[in-house]
Design a protein around this motif. Sequence first.
Motif, PDB file in Angstrom:
ATOM      1  N   THR A  26      29.588   7.078   4.268  1.00  0.00           N
ATOM      2  CA  THR A  26      28.502   7.231   3.300  1.00  0.00           C
ATOM      3  C   THR A  26      27.751   5.924   3.060  1.00  0.00           C
ATOM      4  O   THR A  26      26.672   5.940   2.467  1.00  0.00           O
ATOM      5  N   ILE A  27      28.299   4.825   3.512  1.00  0.00           N
ATOM      6  CA  ILE A  27      27.621   3.534   3.320  1.00  0.00           C
ATOM      7  C   ILE A  27      26.315   3.488   4.114  1.00  0.00           C
ATOM      8  O   ILE A  27      25.300   2.997   3.623  1.00  0.00           O
ATOM      9  N   PRO A  29      24.132   6.032   5.156  1.00  0.00           N
ATOM     10  CA  PRO A  29      23.017   6.729   4.505  1.00  0.00           C
ATOM     11  C   PRO A  29      22.574   6.072   3.201  1.00  0.00           C
ATOM     12  O   PRO A  29      21.385   6.083   2.877  1.00  0.00           O
ATOM     13  N   ALA A  30      23.501   5.488   2.460  1.00  0.00           N
ATOM     14  CA  ALA A  30      23.115   4.826   1.215  1.00  0.00           C
ATOM     15  C   ALA A  30      22.199   3.636   1.488  1.00  0.00           C
ATOM     16  O   ALA A  30      21.177   3.445   0.810  1.00  0.00           O
ATOM     17  N   ILE A  31      22.534   2.861   2.489  1.00  0.00           N
ATOM     18  CA  ILE A  31      21.685   1.719   2.856  1.00  0.00           C
ATOM     19  C   ILE A  31      20.355   2.220   3.405  1.00  0.00           C
ATOM     20  O   ILE A  31      19.296   1.649   3.113  1.00  0.00           O
ATOM     21  N   VAL A  33      18.728   5.032   2.646  1.00  0.00           N
ATOM     22  CA  VAL A  33      17.882   5.514   1.551  1.00  0.00           C
ATOM     23  C   VAL A  33      17.282   4.340   0.787  1.00  0.00           C
ATOM     24  O   VAL A  33      16.098   4.350   0.434  1.00  0.00           O
ATOM     25  N   ALA A  34      18.090   3.318   0.545  1.00  0.00           N
ATOM     26  CA  ALA A  34      17.578   2.139  -0.161  1.00  0.00           C
ATOM     27  C   ALA A  34      16.462   1.464   0.627  1.00  0.00           C
ATOM     28  O   ALA A  34      15.435   1.064   0.048  1.00  0.00           O
ATOM     29  N   TRP A  37      13.089   3.667   0.425  1.00  0.00           N
ATOM     30  CA  TRP A  37      12.328   3.561  -0.824  1.00  0.00           C
ATOM     31  C   TRP A  37      11.841   2.140  -1.078  1.00  0.00           C
ATOM     32  O   TRP A  37      10.774   1.947  -1.687  1.00  0.00           O
ATOM     33  N   GLU A  66      19.824  11.940   4.595  1.00  0.00           N
ATOM     34  CA  GLU A  66      20.802  12.682   3.805  1.00  0.00           C
ATOM     35  C   GLU A  66      21.524  13.734   4.634  1.00  0.00           C
ATOM     36  O   GLU A  66      22.663  14.081   4.336  1.00  0.00           O
ATOM     37  N   ALA A  69      24.628  12.246   5.875  1.00  0.00           N
ATOM     38  CA  ALA A  69      25.710  12.240   4.887  1.00  0.00           C
ATOM     39  C   ALA A  69      26.365  13.613   4.786  1.00  0.00           C
ATOM     40  O   ALA A  69      27.590  13.718   4.650  1.00  0.00           O
TER      41      ALA A  69
END
Length: 82
Positions: A26-27, A29-31, A33-34, A37, A66, A69
Motif C-alpha cells: 500500500t506504500i 499507491p499512497a506515494i 496519489v500524493a 495531487w 487506487e 491498491a
Amino acid sequence: MSNIVLAQEAVNLNAGLAAIGYGLATIGPAIGVAMIWAAVINGTARQPEAQGKLMGIAWISFVLVEVLALIGLVVYFIASGG
C-alpha cells in the motif's frame, strides 16, 4: 506426524506474511496519489486556467493508482487463505 504439525504452522505463518506484504504494497499507491495531487496543485498554481484539464487527468490517474491498491487487497485475501 510431525509433518502435519509443520504444515499447519506454515498456514498460520502465511497469513501473517500476507498481511505484512499488503502493508508494504500500500506504500506505492499512497506515494502515487500524493504525487498526483501535488502535481495538480503545482500545475494550477502555475496556470490557473488549466485547472479543468489537470483535474480530469488527475482523477483518471487517481483511479488507476487506487486499482493497484485494490488488486493488492485481493492478492492479500488469496495469499492468506481466507
